[in-house]
Design a protein around this motif. Structure first.
Motif, mmCIF file in Angstrom:
data_model
loop_
_atom_site.group_PDB
_atom_site.id
_atom_site.type_symbol
_atom_site.label_atom_id
_atom_site.label_comp_id
_atom_site.label_asym_id
_atom_site.label_seq_id
_atom_site.Cartn_x
_atom_site.Cartn_y
_atom_site.Cartn_z
ATOM 1 N N ILE A 8 -102.258 -18.401 1.020
ATOM 2 C CA ILE A 8 -103.501 -18.331 0.245
ATOM 3 C C ILE A 8 -104.473 -17.338 0.875
ATOM 4 C CG2 ILE A 8 -105.552 -19.632 -0.474
ATOM 5 C CD1 ILE A 8 -103.690 -22.096 -0.672
ATOM 6 N N ALA A 9 -104.574 -17.416 2.191
ATOM 7 C CA ALA A 9 -105.491 -16.508 2.907
ATOM 8 C C ALA A 9 -105.061 -15.062 2.757
ATOM 9 C CB ALA A 9 -105.540 -16.890 4.388
ATOM 10 N N SER A 10 -103.775 -14.834 2.710
ATOM 11 C CA SER A 10 -103.249 -13.469 2.559
ATOM 12 C C SER A 10 -103.518 -12.932 1.151
ATOM 13 C CB SER A 10 -101.748 -13.453 2.864
ATOM 14 O OG SER A 10 -101.204 -12.175 2.643
ATOM 15 N N ILE A 11 -103.302 -13.813 0.144
ATOM 16 C CA ILE A 11 -103.517 -13.403 -1.249
ATOM 17 C C ILE A 11 -104.990 -13.080 -1.501
ATOM 18 C CG2 ILE A 11 -103.463 -14.227 -3.660
ATOM 19 C CD1 ILE A 11 -100.960 -15.819 -2.908
ATOM 20 N N THR A 12 -105.857 -13.875 -0.882
ATOM 21 C CA THR A 12 -107.310 -13.670 -1.065
ATOM 22 C C THR A 12 -107.882 -12.651 -0.096
ATOM 23 O OG1 THR A 12 -107.713 -15.580 0.367
ATOM 24 C CG2 THR A 12 -107.643 -15.971 -2.015
ATOM 25 N N SER A 13 -106.978 -11.964 0.633
ATOM 26 C CA SER A 13 -107.363 -10.879 1.561
ATOM 27 C C SER A 13 -108.210 -11.366 2.733
ATOM 28 C CB SER A 13 -108.118 -9.778 0.807
ATOM 29 O OG SER A 13 -107.309 -9.242 -0.228
ATOM 30 N N ILE A 14 -108.180 -12.661 3.017
ATOM 31 C CA ILE A 14 -108.893 -13.159 4.202
ATOM 32 C C ILE A 14 -108.181 -12.679 5.457
ATOM 33 C CG2 ILE A 14 -109.567 -15.245 5.464
ATOM 34 C CD1 ILE A 14 -109.838 -16.649 2.766
ATOM 35 N N ILE A 15 -106.834 -12.639 5.393
ATOM 36 C CA ILE A 15 -106.043 -12.092 6.507
ATOM 37 C C ILE A 15 -105.133 -11.012 5.945
ATOM 38 C CG2 ILE A 15 -106.104 -14.229 7.858
ATOM 39 C CD1 ILE A 15 -103.290 -14.842 6.816
ATOM 40 N N PRO A 16 -104.674 -10.086 6.778
ATOM 41 C CA PRO A 16 -103.777 -9.029 6.296
ATOM 42 C C PRO A 16 -102.422 -9.599 5.853
ATOM 43 C CG PRO A 16 -104.686 -8.489 8.451
ATOM 44 C CD PRO A 16 -105.046 -9.897 8.183
ATOM 45 N N LEU A 17 -101.775 -8.928 4.873
ATOM 46 C CA LEU A 17 -100.471 -9.360 4.382
ATOM 47 C C LEU A 17 -99.420 -9.340 5.486
ATOM 48 C CD1 LEU A 17 -98.958 -10.196 1.787
ATOM 49 C CD2 LEU A 17 -98.388 -7.777 1.443
ATOM 50 N N THR A 18 -99.560 -8.384 6.400
ATOM 51 C CA THR A 18 -98.594 -8.263 7.512
ATOM 52 C C THR A 18 -98.644 -9.477 8.441
ATOM 53 O OG1 THR A 18 -100.277 -6.994 8.717
ATOM 54 C CG2 THR A 18 -98.591 -5.740 7.510
ATOM 55 N N TYR A 19 -99.717 -10.242 8.384
ATOM 56 C CA TYR A 19 -99.850 -11.434 9.223
ATOM 57 C C TYR A 19 -98.787 -12.481 8.861
ATOM 58 C CZ TYR A 19 -101.889 -15.721 11.156
ATOM 59 O OH TYR A 19 -102.087 -16.901 11.828
ATOM 60 N N LEU A 20 -98.356 -12.451 7.568
ATOM 61 C CA LEU A 20 -97.345 -13.416 7.126
ATOM 62 C C LEU A 20 -96.022 -13.246 7.866
ATOM 63 C CD1 LEU A 20 -97.839 -13.591 3.251
ATOM 64 C CD2 LEU A 20 -98.407 -15.329 4.937
ATOM 65 N N ILE A 21 -95.733 -11.996 8.275
ATOM 66 C CA ILE A 21 -94.487 -11.753 9.023
ATOM 67 C C ILE A 21 -94.502 -12.535 10.328
ATOM 68 C CG2 ILE A 21 -93.090 -9.995 10.163
ATOM 69 C CD1 ILE A 21 -94.173 -7.992 8.115
ATOM 70 N N LEU A 22 -95.665 -12.535 11.005
ATOM 71 C CA LEU A 22 -95.810 -13.296 12.255
ATOM 72 C C LEU A 22 -95.670 -14.792 11.993
ATOM 73 C CD1 LEU A 22 -96.489 -13.448 15.274
ATOM 74 C CD2 LEU A 22 -98.932 -13.451 14.649
ATOM 75 N N VAL A 23 -96.227 -15.246 10.845
ATOM 76 C CA VAL A 23 -96.129 -16.667 10.481
ATOM 77 C C VAL A 23 -94.669 -17.071 10.289
ATOM 78 C CG1 VAL A 23 -96.662 -18.380 8.693
ATOM 79 C CG2 VAL A 23 -98.421 -16.764 9.448
ATOM 80 N N LEU A 24 -93.902 -16.220 9.588
ATOM 81 C CA LEU A 24 -92.494 -16.509 9.339
ATOM 82 C C LEU A 24 -91.686 -16.539 10.635
ATOM 83 C CD1 LEU A 24 -91.860 -14.365 6.131
ATOM 84 C CD2 LEU A 24 -92.146 -16.833 6.277
ATOM 85 N N ILE A 25 -92.023 -15.648 11.565
ATOM 86 C CA ILE A 25 -91.336 -15.631 12.864
ATOM 87 C C ILE A 25 -91.604 -16.935 13.612
ATOM 88 C CG2 ILE A 25 -91.262 -14.517 15.127
ATOM 89 C CD1 ILE A 25 -91.828 -11.859 13.686
ATOM 90 N N ILE A 26 -92.843 -17.370 13.573
ATOM 91 C CA ILE A 26 -93.211 -18.631 14.237
ATOM 92 C C ILE A 26 -92.470 -19.801 13.578
ATOM 93 C CG2 ILE A 26 -95.099 -20.266 14.661
ATOM 94 C CD1 ILE A 26 -96.965 -17.822 14.814
#
Length: 603
Positions: A235-253
């Motif tokens: 949600i934060a990525s879609i609403t541009s609160i965080i960068p889209l590339t941040y999701l890659i780090l989330v998936l790794i975690i």
């Protein structure tokens, strides 16, 4: 069902299935054209709305068309699966026709892996291997059923006379449920899949059910927290609160956490991937058995093992396990599943659900598996009654007798010459003499095989058959064992030793001895055979001895408990012929010299 002849039943089933397949082929062909039109429509509307720059209609039309296509594909798959079941059904009925016609010599599974030359009778009586009783009877679907059938045929479980009578009634009832049995087999073959790994599915399932339950509520809590964290991150990525590339780090975690939480149970998941088809076979079989009504007390006693004190439904629970195993299969072979697993921690929940299932049902699983295995084996045996209208269920009595009218060799079928035979009224030993190839060995196997059929609750190939409850022991096909440095004669001595030991233990033995002590000189052979027969009679054993030693026939004069029978040959146009008819009395003919002349030896 028994009023319809087996051949007519199988033939009608094949014709009906072929007609159904023709109708299915028409539908499958039509669905193929519809799929093509849908794809063309997808391309057309996609191009049209893209060209008009109408993104909204483009997305809506493509989503609708994709949903329609998915539904059509699912329906097409359903039709293809139905067609596959019809083809399996046709193969099953063709196998039935082959059984009726006695064409079973080249069946793929003849039970050769069960051959045991040290067994009391299985090798001598052709229980396993090419052109064997197993090849004739085996129609099992499960590995457990196949193993159970092998134990039935080797008489591993000794049943008393009353239990055998009840078992025969159960087998007779199963034979009347031919359509139900075929349904059981269709589902089994449909779900069967050979795994590349060498794994004993039944033992693996038993090990799973008996292993310690290890539920981990903390892992489940962490999984829920991580799923919530993933949702917030998306949600934060879609609403541009965080960068889209941040999701890659989330998936790794996520990947690291799910791996850590499931590491200790990953091996169990891999095993379940190989078990999913087996579980589906047993789950479907449990459903069919639980839903079917049986009158036989013997079958109902087996079926009762599906019931539990806590009123757990074996049908529902096995379906649940099958569903879980499907997810496990996807977890190790589906790329799309990998993404879902990372986002929603599916492996954690599957493991937790498996442990919960084991905690609830683990103590019942072995019983449920044994029910399917036993019914599977008995269903195969029941084919004998359904396929052979002239075969009869034997009368098993307390007396030590064997009386048969028009008895034939079960593996020869309609080609067999049928004979009358009796060992009663105080008789203990039958001596059979006759020329080479006249039918002595075949007759020994005829009696032996029909005794085995009697003791597994099956019908026998005879017009009438009455027998006591014996332990069958044979000495017919002894051979050299180079690894053990054992000659055929010594191998024969070892077999005789085991036979004598049984009589000394007080076992009720029925022996079948074919040309005993043939590996030594005539004088020793005669003396040995005479003393052996006396010793076996002293041990209260009953049996048949075939011999070329005509002098043994004199024993009938010395002891009224011994009786002579014989086979003979006759000649037409200088050619030797046989009628394979058993007659009372000693043989008066011999053909060895004639056979030697045919071989070119001049006298």
């Amino acid at each position: 069902m028994l009023f319809i002849k087996a051949l007519e039943f199988y033939t009608e089933n094949i014709e009906k299935a072929k007609k159904d397949i023709k109708e299915l082929d028409k539908k499958i062909s039509l669905i193929g054209w519809i799929r093509l039109l849908i794809v063309i429509g997808m391309v057309y509307f996609g191009y049209k709305f893209f060209k008009s720059n109408n993104v909204t209609l483009l997305v809506i039309s493509e989503v609708i068309i994709i949903c329609i296509l998915a539904s059509v594909v699912l329906y097409h798959t359903k039709l293809m699966n139905k067609k596959r079941k019809h083809n399996i059904f046709i193969d099953i009925n063709k196998r039935g026709i082959d059984r009726v016609n006695g064409e079973f010599k080249n069946v793929v599974d003849n039970g050769s892996d069960f051959i045991d030359d040290t067994h009391a009778f299985s090798s001598d009586l052709d229980i396993f291997g090419k052109n064997s009783l197993f090849a004739l009877i085996n129609d099992t679907t499960t590995k457990g059923g196949r193993d159970r059938l092998s134990k039935e045929l080797t008489l591993d479980s000794f049943k008393d006379i009353e239990s055998l009578k009840e078992k025969s009634k159960g087998i007779k009832e199963l034979s009347e449920k031919a359509s139900w049995r075929q349904n059981l087999r269709v589902n089994g073959i449909y779900n069967f899949k050979n795994t590349k790994k060498e794994i004993n599915e039944i033992e693996a399932l038993k090990d799973f059910s008996k292993s310690e339950v290890k539920r981990n509520k903390l892992s489940k809590l962490i999984a829920y927290l991580m799923i919530a964290f993933n949702a917030l991150s998306i949600i934060a990525s879609i609403t541009s609160i965080i960068p889209l590339t941040y999701l890659i780090l989330v998936l790794i975690i996520d990947y690291g956490v799910v791996t850590a939480l499931t590491k200790k149970k990953k091996e169990e998941l891999v095993i379940f991937k190989d078990l999913k088809n087996t579980i589906k076979i047993y789950a479907d079989a449990v459903s069919l058995i639980e839903e079917e009504e049986f009158k036989s007390s013997y079958i109902n006693k087996i079926k009762d093992k599906l019931k539990t004190n806590s009123n757990i439904s074996a049908k529902a629970e096995m379906k649940s396990l099958a569903s879980l195993s499907e997810w496990v299969g996807d977890s190790t072979s589906n790329a799309f599943y990998l993404v879902l697993n990372i986002l929603f921690f599916l492996d954690v929940f599957i493991i937790e659900n498996l442990e919960a299932w084991k905690e609830k049902n683990g103590k019942h699983l072995e019983d449920w598996l044994s029910v399917v295995s036993e019914i599977d084996a008995l269903s195969s045996i029941s084919n004998l009654h359904f396929d052979n209208e002239t075969w009869v269920f034997p009368e098993i009595v307390k007396e030590k007798v064997v009386v048969a009218k028009e008895v034939g060799h079960p593996l020869i079928g309609n080609r067999a010459v049928r004979n009358d035979y009796s060992l009663d009224n105080g008789k203990m030993v039958t001596l059979i003499t006759g020329s080479n190839m006249s039918g002595k060995s075949t007759f020994l196997r005829t009696i032996g095989l029909n005794l085995v059929l009697s003791y597994i609750g099956a019908p026998v190939f005879a017009r009438e058959f009455k027998c006591g409850r014996f332990n069958v022991s044979t000495c017919m096909r002894t051979k050299d064992n180079l690894e053990e440095s054992i000659s055929s004669f010594y191998a024969e001595i070892l077999r005789i030793k085991l036979l004598i030991e049984k009589t000394e233990k007080g076992e009720d033995v029925f022996f079948l001895l074919d040309e005993i002590f043939k590996g030594t000189n005539s004088e020793d052979r005669h003396t040995g055979a005479k003393e052996l027969i006396a010793q076996l009679m002293k041990g209260d054993a009953r049996g048949i001895v075939s011999t070329h030693d005509f002098e043994l026939c004199d024993l009938e004069k010395e002891d009224k408990k011994i009786e002579n029978y014989n086979f003979r040959e006759y000649y037409e146009d200088n050619k030797i012929k046989f009628d394979y008819k058993l007659r009372k009395g000693r043989s008066t003919t011999q053909n060895a010299i004639h056979l030697m002349k045919l071989a070119g030896i001049k006298f």
